[in-house]
Design a protein around this motif. Structure first.
Motif, PDB file in Angstrom:
ATOM      1  N   GLY A   6      -9.956  -6.197   2.488  1.00  0.00           N
ATOM      2  CA  GLY A   6      -8.520  -6.146   2.725  1.00  0.00           C
ATOM      3  C   GLY A   6      -7.872  -7.513   2.820  1.00  0.00           C
ATOM      4  O   GLY A   6      -6.753  -7.701   2.394  1.00  0.00           O
ATOM      5  N   VAL A   7      -8.566  -8.456   3.364  1.00  0.00           N
ATOM      6  CA  VAL A   7      -7.896  -9.703   3.717  1.00  0.00           C
ATOM      7  C   VAL A   7      -8.771 -10.898   3.373  1.00  0.00           C
ATOM      8  O   VAL A   7      -8.928 -11.826   4.152  1.00  0.00           O
ATOM      9  N   GLU A  26      -1.236 -11.420  -1.364  1.00  0.00           N
ATOM     10  CA  GLU A  26      -2.187 -10.436  -1.918  1.00  0.00           C
ATOM     11  C   GLU A  26      -1.490  -9.117  -2.217  1.00  0.00           C
ATOM     12  O   GLU A  26      -1.790  -8.446  -3.202  1.00  0.00           O
ATOM     13  N   LEU A  30      -1.272  -6.837  -5.749  1.00  0.00           N
ATOM     14  CA  LEU A  30      -1.482  -5.396  -5.945  1.00  0.00           C
ATOM     15  C   LEU A  30      -0.255  -4.788  -6.623  1.00  0.00           C
ATOM     16  O   LEU A  30      -0.375  -3.920  -7.486  1.00  0.00           O
ATOM     17  N   ALA A  62      -2.923   3.169  -2.711  1.00  0.00           N
ATOM     18  CA  ALA A  62      -3.450   3.399  -1.356  1.00  0.00           C
ATOM     19  C   ALA A  62      -3.837   2.079  -0.711  1.00  0.00           C
ATOM     20  O   ALA A  62      -3.610   1.872   0.489  1.00  0.00           O
ATOM     21  N   LYS A  63      -4.395   1.176  -1.483  1.00  0.00           N
ATOM     22  CA  LYS A  63      -4.787  -0.123  -0.912  1.00  0.00           C
ATOM     23  C   LYS A  63      -3.555  -0.908  -0.475  1.00  0.00           C
ATOM     24  O   LYS A  63      -3.552  -1.549   0.569  1.00  0.00           O
ATOM     25  N   PHE A  65      -0.617   0.369   0.297  1.00  0.00           N
ATOM     26  CA  PHE A  65      -0.055   1.079   1.449  1.00  0.00           C
ATOM     27  C   PHE A  65      -0.857   0.742   2.715  1.00  0.00           C
ATOM     28  O   PHE A  65      -0.286   0.435   3.765  1.00  0.00           O
ATOM     29  N   ALA A  66      -2.176   0.782   2.582  1.00  0.00           N
ATOM     30  CA  ALA A  66      -3.029   0.501   3.745  1.00  0.00           C
ATOM     31  C   ALA A  66      -2.770  -0.903   4.275  1.00  0.00           C
ATOM     32  O   ALA A  66      -2.754  -1.134   5.489  1.00  0.00           O
ATOM     33  N   MET A  67      -2.559  -1.860   3.372  1.00  0.00           N
ATOM     34  CA  MET A  67      -2.273  -3.230   3.836  1.00  0.00           C
ATOM     35  C   MET A  67      -0.937  -3.298   4.584  1.00  0.00           C
ATOM     36  O   MET A  67      -0.788  -4.097   5.505  1.00  0.00           O
ATOM     37  N   ILE A  69       0.296  -1.187   6.582  1.00  0.00           N
ATOM     38  CA  ILE A  69       0.245  -0.587   7.930  1.00  0.00           C
ATOM     39  C   ILE A  69      -1.057  -0.927   8.643  1.00  0.00           C
ATOM     40  O   ILE A  69      -1.438  -0.260   9.612  1.00  0.00           O
ATOM     41  N   SER A  70      -1.752  -1.938   8.178  1.00  0.00           N
ATOM     42  CA  SER A  70      -3.071  -2.255   8.747  1.00  0.00           C
ATOM     43  C   SER A  70      -2.936  -2.862  10.141  1.00  0.00           C
ATOM     44  O   SER A  70      -1.857  -3.291  10.558  1.00  0.00           O
TER      45      SER A  70
END
Lengths: 517, 517
Positions: A6-7, A26, A30, A62-63, A65-67, A69-70
């Motif tokens: 992720g990071v 990043e 995406l 999804a990746k 989106f996940a970033m 709200i991570s």
């Protein structure tokens, strides 16, 4: 290298601000990939690969989106928005942080399970709408539309709103836009447009348009469109032109903004003005300050402002008489037989012909905003519980009759014509009318700043015009909110008089109308 | 939704096997995106956007790399490889797990810091090689090559190897390939090819080739190439044809495998045989079992086997006399002036003309493997400390003289010609000769299975040939290791006699050679 994927760029020996900037950079990567997937899918990806392709799009979405709200994102927001920290951030970081925080809240306030249900509701609604439209049967679509509206009403309560609940939806694509503003502006605009349209309808000596629909080979149209893009100043080292079914401009990154168009062998206008329209969108993205690269601020500030840039080029340049003084001889060379014996005045009047029609996307400059106002009124009514869903078809037809003087004889050409609602897009339609309003309001200032505007257009000297737009509007990207931008550039709030004056002057001349006292 | 962005599909209510399959499926999505980025960059992405584009590529690569060595991946490997668990997995999961484990070890055994240093060494080496090649000055490149070799030697010790250290590099692109196998096969091949080449050189009545290099408009070449691809059975609903500088075929997903080519206005062969070559690669990927979709097994099993498929179509079909019995009349129609008065025999001999030359990528079917064997011998010597780097240019020239009878008069055309070493690619060259060897060995079996092979080719009935390749080779993807595949299909290990017999028969006929007793 961080193990989660992720990071990977975020390191502990950097400041939190630096890590935040790397993290959002990043996310822009995406987004570039998602935009490339979209562009490729619509410009020639082989059709049998699209089912698997959709999975890849899902994974990258999804990746991203996940970033957004991570736990990392939450930590960035919490730490950097603390008062002392916030003051020390660069202006760009502060704005990017605001943007990230707004997105975080938008994404986290809806319970995940509920959003997943909604995605399915939306998919089913899209399918039902396709059938309903084909069969011109609103009753097939109505229960799906009802669910979509219900979900969106709940989302509005999760998000919260000020004033009118519909403001929450308007804000999604046009931050700061409200029912108060639109009610005020659209009321005047509607009244004046209907009046002008009625005078146009009664005018003698309508333009002849049949010659516009003669054969114009697609190969020649391709050449023409490339030629015009170069003349307008589109840089093919920073973009490309491709063909698609529903044209769009697409920013992949600050130096790669692509245009798509479509050609109709018996309507060269479709490709030509479509290309100029998308050029306007592309130019906006290409001129944003390079200081904003790698942040979510490196895009147009709202859907409405974006549309003002495409409409300015399509309508106020591309349908301008001075433009054709310069380019009509060139156009003729690409398809001589079609324009033999057609004088420039006849050509100019033909491409600006006004004709009320059922389909919004085929409407002319004068009737188009009325199509939008109709939709705005219906959406606003739905989200304020003032309209029953079962009344929609009749309401649509009544308004068509009232505004344009025509009534569709089926719902395919009426309430079912747009895909927007079936995809859960509420609050977006006003952008299209806002585009006209902003464009005319900006144009008033431009004409004062560039007193030789007509001369520039007639001589295809677009540099001063592009520069004015770049420095006044484009360069700011999302650093300025749309309402602030409008106020700073034009010195006033949204004001329909500019558009009305522009249309009255132009169509008064084309249709030899006497000036309304 | 998991908050890290790494494993959003993985849920706890699924079995570990199911979660592992979802996890590697996401990795294939990232690979699809990387392949699309590569394809787009090389088929027309606007050049000014490439610098920012490179960042996006870096981000996605890093994410995929991170997934291959993540704690989740380690947990999957540890848990699923336990004896009882492993037995219960499906055969596909077992093989995918093997693949993931091998990749995990490849990626984790090199210390991260050292790998980062190596990436920089490699970048500098690429730049130095470009200068060195331009100036034909090996001394500019030598210190960089030395570093690259040193790093790779260390990597070999980290990874471990069996037998010869160079085996570790061979295994990267051709699993199971060893110095033992190659020494044995290449020794025979080299001896026989040099002998055959010498007889060709002495032959009377060389083919005339000048007519091949007449003007053939690129628009017509485009039409010709599309026509031939359709005839060969390329499905444009599952791929597309574009133009690029260094042609390649690219799998985006199992139903989207694209071909690229390049056209030379004065050498139609370049585009034509290039296209057929890439068709062979694409066909392999398009025919892999759909059960392998979403796993890393859904690709060709090795670089060498892949090359056998492209070379089979390019050389054994595209340079086949029966093929041109069918297609020469069609070819003529695309550029009549060029082939007027050229009989099919003359045409066939011309496109199969043998001529020793300095540049590997321009070499004909007969001399090509000798270029590869030369490089193999040098690489093997380097990684066994049997060759000094300073001796490379002389060694290169000696071998060129010994194998092909010609000596390059500068290093640009000699030791500096290939980009591979400057990019740290060692162990890959043998794939190109392996491709010929495998292709000929497979062909021997195919000719027994398809006794009407010549008839099929002459009638452009490629279905039985495509079916044979699909069912015998393609369908397995990476489920079968290359050595196993070869043994199962042909009943023997790698055997150079098939290629030698094919070449002796073909060129014996073309050059009217007496059979060697």
């Amino acid at each position: 290298m961080n193990q989660t994927g992720g990071v990977s760029l975020v390191q502990t020996n950097r400041s939190t601000e630096e890590n935040f900037l790397l993290y959002i950079r990043e996310m822009t990567h995406l987004q570039e990939v998602l935009n490339l997937l979209f562009w490729d899918t619509r410009t020639g990806a082989p059709k049998n690969g699209l089912e698997l392709r959709a999975e890849a799009v899902g994974t990258i979405s999804a990746k991203k989106f996940a970033m957004s709200i991570s736990t990392e994102m939450k930590a960035f927001i919490d730490e950097l928005t603390q008062c002392n920290n916030f003051q020390e951030l660069s202006p760009i970081t502060r704005k990017a942080l605001e943007h990230a925080k707004k997105e975080y809240e938008l994404h986290t306030k809806i319970p995940m399970e509920e959003y997943k249900e909604y995605v399915i509701v939306r998919e089913n609604a899209s399918k039902a709408w396709e059938v309903a439209k084909k069969e011109s049967d609103y009753s097939i679509f109505q229960p799906h539309l009802e669910k979509l509206v219900t979900y969106n009403k709940r989302f509005i309560t999760y998000w919260g709103y000020q004033g009118n609940p519909y403001n929450a939806l308007l804000d999604l694509q046009n931050p700061g836009m409200t029912v108060d503003i639109l009610d005020r502006v659209f009321a005047t605009l509607k009244k004046k447009l209907i009046s002008l349209l009625n005078r146009v309808k009664e005018a003698k000596g309508k333009p002849t348009t049949t010659f516009l629909f003669e054969r114009f080979s697609i190969a020649k149209q391709r050449d023409l469109n490339r030629y015009l893009l170069k003349e307008l100043g589109y840089d093919f080292d920073r973009g490309r032109l491709d063909e698609t079914v529903h044209p769009f401009a697409m920013e992949l990154n600050r130096n790669d903004v692509r245009i798509t168009t479509r050609y109709d062998e018996f309507d060269f206008k479709s490709g030509l003005f479509g290309t100029i329209h998308e050029f306007g969108h592309a130019l906006y993205e290409l001129n944003i300050s390079d200081e904003l690269i790698g942040t979510p601020l490196c895009n147009g500030t709202s859907a409405g402002i974006h549309e003002s840039q495409s409409l300015f080029w399509e309508k106020m340049i591309g349908l301008n008489k001075n433009f054709w003084k310069r380019f009509y001889p060139a156009l003729k060379q690409y398809n001589p037989d079609q324009f033999n014996g057609v004088e420039i005045d006849e050509f100019y009047r033909a491409i600006n012909s006004v004709q009320p029609s059922f389909i919004r996307v085929e409407a002319d400059e004068l009737t188009y905003p009325l199509h939008v106002i109709l939709r705005y009124e219906i959406e606003k009514g739905l989200f304020n519980n003032e309209i029953e869903l079962s009344d929609l078809p009749d309401l649509w037809n009544q308004k068509m009759e009232e505004y344009l003087g025509i009534t569709p004889d089926n719902h395919e050409k009426g309430v079912l014509q747009d895909m927007h609602w079936s995809a859960g897009m509420f609050g977006l339609f006003p952008s299209y009318a806002l585009g006209y309003l902003y464009a005319a309001q900006f144009r008033s200032v431009m004409l004062k700043d560039l007193i030789e505007f007509d001369h520039f257009v007639e001589n295809a000297n677009f540099i001063p015009i592009r520069e004015w737009l770049a420095q006044t509007i484009h360069v700011h990207g999302k650093m300025k909110e749309p309402n602030d931008l409008l106020l700073e550039v034009t010195g006033e709030e949204l004001n329909p008089d500019h558009l009305i004056a522009y249309l009255e002057q132009k169509y008064g001349e084309i249709y030899n109308l006497e000036s309304e006292s």
